[in-house]
Design a protein around this motif. Structure first.
Motif, PDB file in Angstrom:
ATOM      1  N   ILE A  52      43.437  56.301 124.473  1.00  0.00           N
ATOM      2  CA  ILE A  52      43.419  55.795 123.086  1.00  0.00           C
ATOM      3  C   ILE A  52      42.168  56.301 122.378  1.00  0.00           C
ATOM      4  O   ILE A  52      41.199  56.751 123.025  1.00  0.00           O
ATOM      5  CB  ILE A  52      43.466  54.250 123.054  1.00  0.00           C
ATOM      6  CG1 ILE A  52      42.282  53.662 123.831  1.00  0.00           C
ATOM      7  CG2 ILE A  52      44.786  53.742 123.613  1.00  0.00           C
ATOM      8  CD1 ILE A  52      42.186  52.150 123.763  1.00  0.00           C
ATOM      9  N   SER A  53      42.218  56.221 121.052  1.00  0.00           N
ATOM     10  CA  SER A  53      41.062  56.573 120.188  1.00  0.00           C
ATOM     11  C   SER A  53      40.573  57.976 120.474  1.00  0.00           C
ATOM     12  O   SER A  53      39.362  58.225 120.680  1.00  0.00           O
ATOM     13  CB  SER A  53      39.922  55.560 120.372  1.00  0.00           C
ATOM     14  OG  SER A  53      40.351  54.254 120.040  1.00  0.00           O
ATOM     15  N   ASP A  54      41.502  58.914 120.513  1.00  0.00           N
ATOM     16  CA  ASP A  54      41.196  60.335 120.708  1.00  0.00           C
ATOM     17  C   ASP A  54      40.395  60.582 121.972  1.00  0.00           C
ATOM     18  O   ASP A  54      39.466  61.404 122.006  1.00  0.00           O
ATOM     19  CB  ASP A  54      40.418  60.881 119.490  1.00  0.00           C
ATOM     20  CG  ASP A  54      41.227  60.809 118.210  1.00  0.00           C
ATOM     21  OD1 ASP A  54      42.470  60.928 118.321  1.00  0.00           O
ATOM     22  OD2 ASP A  54      40.648  60.608 117.140  1.00  0.00           O
ATOM     23  N   GLY A  55      40.732  59.846 123.022  1.00  0.00           N
ATOM     24  CA  GLY A  55      40.107  60.063 124.313  1.00  0.00           C
ATOM     25  C   GLY A  55      38.809  59.342 124.508  1.00  0.00           C
ATOM     26  O   GLY A  55      38.170  59.497 125.549  1.00  0.00           O
ATOM     27  N   ARG A  56      38.387  58.508 123.540  1.00  0.00           N
ATOM     28  CA  ARG A  56      37.138  57.778 123.682  1.00  0.00           C
ATOM     29  C   ARG A  56      37.295  56.535 124.565  1.00  0.00           C
ATOM     30  O   ARG A  56      36.308  55.904 124.908  1.00  0.00           O
ATOM     31  CB  ARG A  56      36.610  57.382 122.292  1.00  0.00           C
ATOM     32  CG  ARG A  56      36.096  58.598 121.503  1.00  0.00           C
ATOM     33  CD  ARG A  56      35.476  58.218 120.157  1.00  0.00           C
ATOM     34  NE  ARG A  56      36.468  57.743 119.212  1.00  0.00           N
ATOM     35  CZ  ARG A  56      36.492  56.513 118.728  1.00  0.00           C
ATOM     36  NH1 ARG A  56      35.567  55.653 119.089  1.00  0.00           N
ATOM     37  NH2 ARG A  56      37.425  56.126 117.874  1.00  0.00           N
ATOM     38  N   ALA A  57      38.542  56.205 124.912  1.00  0.00           N
ATOM     39  CA  ALA A  57      38.790  55.045 125.781  1.00  0.00           C
ATOM     40  C   ALA A  57      40.163  55.209 126.449  1.00  0.00           C
ATOM     41  O   ALA A  57      40.999  56.014 126.002  1.00  0.00           O
ATOM     42  CB  ALA A  57      38.717  53.747 124.994  1.00  0.00           C
ATOM     43  N   THR A  58      40.336  54.427 127.520  1.00  0.00           N
ATOM     44  CA  THR A  58      41.626  54.443 128.242  1.00  0.00           C
ATOM     45  C   THR A  58      42.062  53.002 128.471  1.00  0.00           C
ATOM     46  O   THR A  58      41.274  52.172 128.949  1.00  0.00           O
ATOM     47  CB  THR A  58      41.515  55.153 129.594  1.00  0.00           C
ATOM     48  OG1 THR A  58      41.016  56.477 129.392  1.00  0.00           O
ATOM     49  CG2 THR A  58      42.874  55.214 130.275  1.00  0.00           C
ATOM     50  N   TYR A  59      43.312  52.751 128.097  1.00  0.00           N
ATOM     51  CA  TYR A  59      43.866  51.408 128.283  1.00  0.00           C
ATOM     52  C   TYR A  59      44.703  51.395 129.569  1.00  0.00           C
ATOM     53  O   TYR A  59      45.547  52.264 129.795  1.00  0.00           O
ATOM     54  CB  TYR A  59      44.744  51.017 127.089  1.00  0.00           C
ATOM     55  CG  TYR A  59      45.417  49.674 127.267  1.00  0.00           C
ATOM     56  CD1 TYR A  59      44.708  48.502 127.019  1.00  0.00           C
ATOM     57  CD2 TYR A  59      46.744  49.585 127.663  1.00  0.00           C
ATOM     58  CE1 TYR A  59      45.322  47.264 127.184  1.00  0.00           C
ATOM     59  CE2 TYR A  59      47.358  48.346 127.827  1.00  0.00           C
ATOM     60  CZ  TYR A  59      46.645  47.184 127.580  1.00  0.00           C
ATOM     61  OH  TYR A  59      47.253  45.969 127.753  1.00  0.00           O
ATOM     62  N   ALA A  81      42.791  64.036 130.939  1.00  0.00           N
ATOM     63  CA  ALA A  81      43.361  65.229 130.300  1.00  0.00           C
ATOM     64  C   ALA A  81      44.182  64.879 129.076  1.00  0.00           C
ATOM     65  O   ALA A  81      44.853  65.747 128.502  1.00  0.00           O
ATOM     66  CB  ALA A  81      44.209  65.997 131.304  1.00  0.00           C
ATOM     67  N   GLY A  82      44.185  63.598 128.715  1.00  0.00           N
ATOM     68  CA  GLY A  82      44.889  63.172 127.508  1.00  0.00           C
ATOM     69  C   GLY A  82      46.348  62.831 127.725  1.00  0.00           C
ATOM     70  O   GLY A  82      47.109  62.779 126.752  1.00  0.00           O
TER      71      GLY A  82
END
Length: 501
Positions: free
Chosen positions: A174-181, A151-152
């Motif tokens: 990260i990267s506008d929701g294109r990945a998650t760290y 959900a950001g």
């Protein structure tokens, strides 16, 4: 506070008209046998100090541990979140540049971490993952954390669901929701630190409690020492040392107690001295007219056969017996007054106990024909240093008591054991009840046997009291017990320390 003592007269006791101490009142229905034993004052003070130290140390230890835990966790969380935020920004640059899985793994290896136990990883929207340690990759992250990041939102969670140990999970989109760290930081080391701290604080609490109890015991001894001296002084007074007094102290509060105690002791000593002097004075004053009366009765007794009738002779016999009894009473009162005044002294001489026993038994009127004199083996040559007059009086009083209450003595024995010798007088009468065995040695007390008194009319209740006093003056004691075996009767024993000639 200390006390000084010396010799004095015996103590007074509260008794009723029959010479028996009145029973102490008790509440109806109270089960005294079930009343728990209360701790002494010193023990209660020590326990109070120890309990107070334990409570305070427990509160301090608990507060210290709680604050330390909160600060350490907050510091570790802040460091982990700060480092994870910095690393997520660097990972976003790699993701935006289109880096593949291999490049992402290399980037993770170069990232700084907040602790050696930190395990970073990243998951792309297309399912590509990279992890510093494959066992701690995105697949082990709780699903509710992933749901929140989808959900950001950035998420942090302290959990033990990964490997059973406390772990901090930080998830940052990260990267506008294109990945998650993701970054997983172990708190196991912090938990060990907190456990060690808890053990140390517990040990400190135990030591503090012991120190508090020790301090309480020391203070209680110091504080109660004056009261202990009061107890010792009271015990000395109860033992007959009526001139015992407490010394003054520098404490004004305790001086009130000292002054009151000394005033009470002085009043008691004066009262007993007055009573003793009164008995002595009365006895001395009675001696002169009594001697005149005894001489007159003796003159009449010498002309007994010249009296006109049996009634006159019976009256003379009664008068002779009463005068003799009166003389015995005056002599006993004079002897008692010497003990009360503390002037009774031993006149030591060499005494053959077997010969003394035989002489007293032979001179005693009314002695039973079946009386047995029993001597331990080797006693015929026993010679001791003692006051012969007092030993004769002691044995004569025991024989008279047996004649009055037990039908006469049936056995007289001399027994030796180590450094003591025992004079024993036994009778086969009804014996002495257990509850009367201590009371019969009190003055003017005849115990339960008063109702079985012989018809001779002799005795005034001072004979056994003098027996006990004579034994005490020799450094011994007197008591009564049952005869050995199933034989009926009483066994009176006078035990004396032996100073052999």
């Amino acid at each position: 506070m200390h006390f000084t003592s010396g010799s004095g007269g015996p103590t007074a006791a509260t008794v009723d008209e029959d010479g028996v101490a009145p029973p102490r009142p008790t509440r109806l229905g109270r089960r005294r046998l079930l009343t728990p034993t209360r701790l002494g004052l010193r023990a209660r003070i020590t326990f109070a100090f120890a309990a107070t130290a334990a409570i305070l140390s427990a509160l301090m230890a608990g507060t210290t541990w709680g604050l330390a835990r909160e600060n350490l966790i907050n510091q570790r969380e802040a460091a982990a979140i700060s480092q994870a935020t910095s690393n997520s920004a660097r990972m976003a640059l790699r993701v935006d540049a289109g880096a593949g899985q291999e490049e992402l793994n290399q980037a993770l290896q170069s990232f700084p971490t907040s602790a050696p136990s930190s395990r970073p990883s990243v998951e792309l929207a297309d399912g590509t993952t990279a992890a510093l340690q494959t066992t701690f990759g995105p697949s082990v992250v709780p699903t509710d954390v992933k749901a929140a990041t989808s959900a950001g939102e950035s998420v942090r969670m302290l959990t033990t669901a990964i490997n059973g140990e406390p772990e901090l999970v930080v998830a940052i989109p990260i990267s506008d929701g294109r990945a998650t760290y993701f970054e997983i930081v172990s708190f196991a080391e912090l938990q060990d630190t907190l456990e060690s701290l808890g053990i140390s604080l517990f040990g400190a609490s135990v030591v503090t409690t012991l120190v508090g109890g020790t301090l309480g015991y020391w203070l209680s001894r110091r504080t109660l020492r004056p009261l202990a001296n009061v107890g010792l002084a009271a015990e000395a007074i109860a033992g007959g040392r009526l001139d015992t007094r407490l010394e003054g102290t520098e404490d004004p509060d305790l001086n009130v107690l000292v002054s009151s105690f000394n005033h009470m002791a002085q009043a008691l000593e004066d009262r007993i001295d007055r009573d003793g002097r009164f008995a002595s004075d009365v006895s001395h004053e009675l001696r002169s007219p009594l001697m005149t009366l005894a001489a007159s009765v003796s003159v009449l007794a010498s002309r007994r056969e010249e009296m006109p009738d049996d009634a006159s002779r019976s009256a003379l016999d009664l008068m002779t017996a009463d005068v003799s009894r009166f003389q015995q009473l005056v002599d006993d009162l004079l002897e008692i007054s010497r003990f009360d005044a503390g002037v009774a002294r031993l006149s030591l001489e060499e005494v053959s106990l077997p010969e003394l026993v035989r002489q007293v038994v032979a001179q005693r009127r009314g002695t039973r024909a079946d009386l047995v004199i029993d001597l331990d083996p080797g006693m015929d040559e026993l010679v001791v240093r003692a006051d012969k007059r007092r030993l004769v009086r002691t044995l004569d009083n025991l024989l008279g008591n047996a004649e009055a209450y037990g039908g006469g003595a049936c056995r007289v024995a001399v027994e030796a054991e180590d450094d003591v010798v025992r004079l024993v007088v036994e009778d086969d009468g009804p014996g002495v009840p257990v509850e009367d065995r201590g009371r019969i040695f009190e003055r003017f007390s005849r115990g339960g046997g008063a109702g079985r008194r012989s018809t001779s009319g002799e005795g005034v209740g001072l004979g056994l009291s003098l027996v006990a006093e004579h034994a005490r003056l020799h450094g011994g004691r007197a008591w009564v017990e049952d005869r050995a075996g199933d034989a009926p009767g009483a066994r009176f024993v006078v035990q004396l320390p032996v100073a052999r000639a």
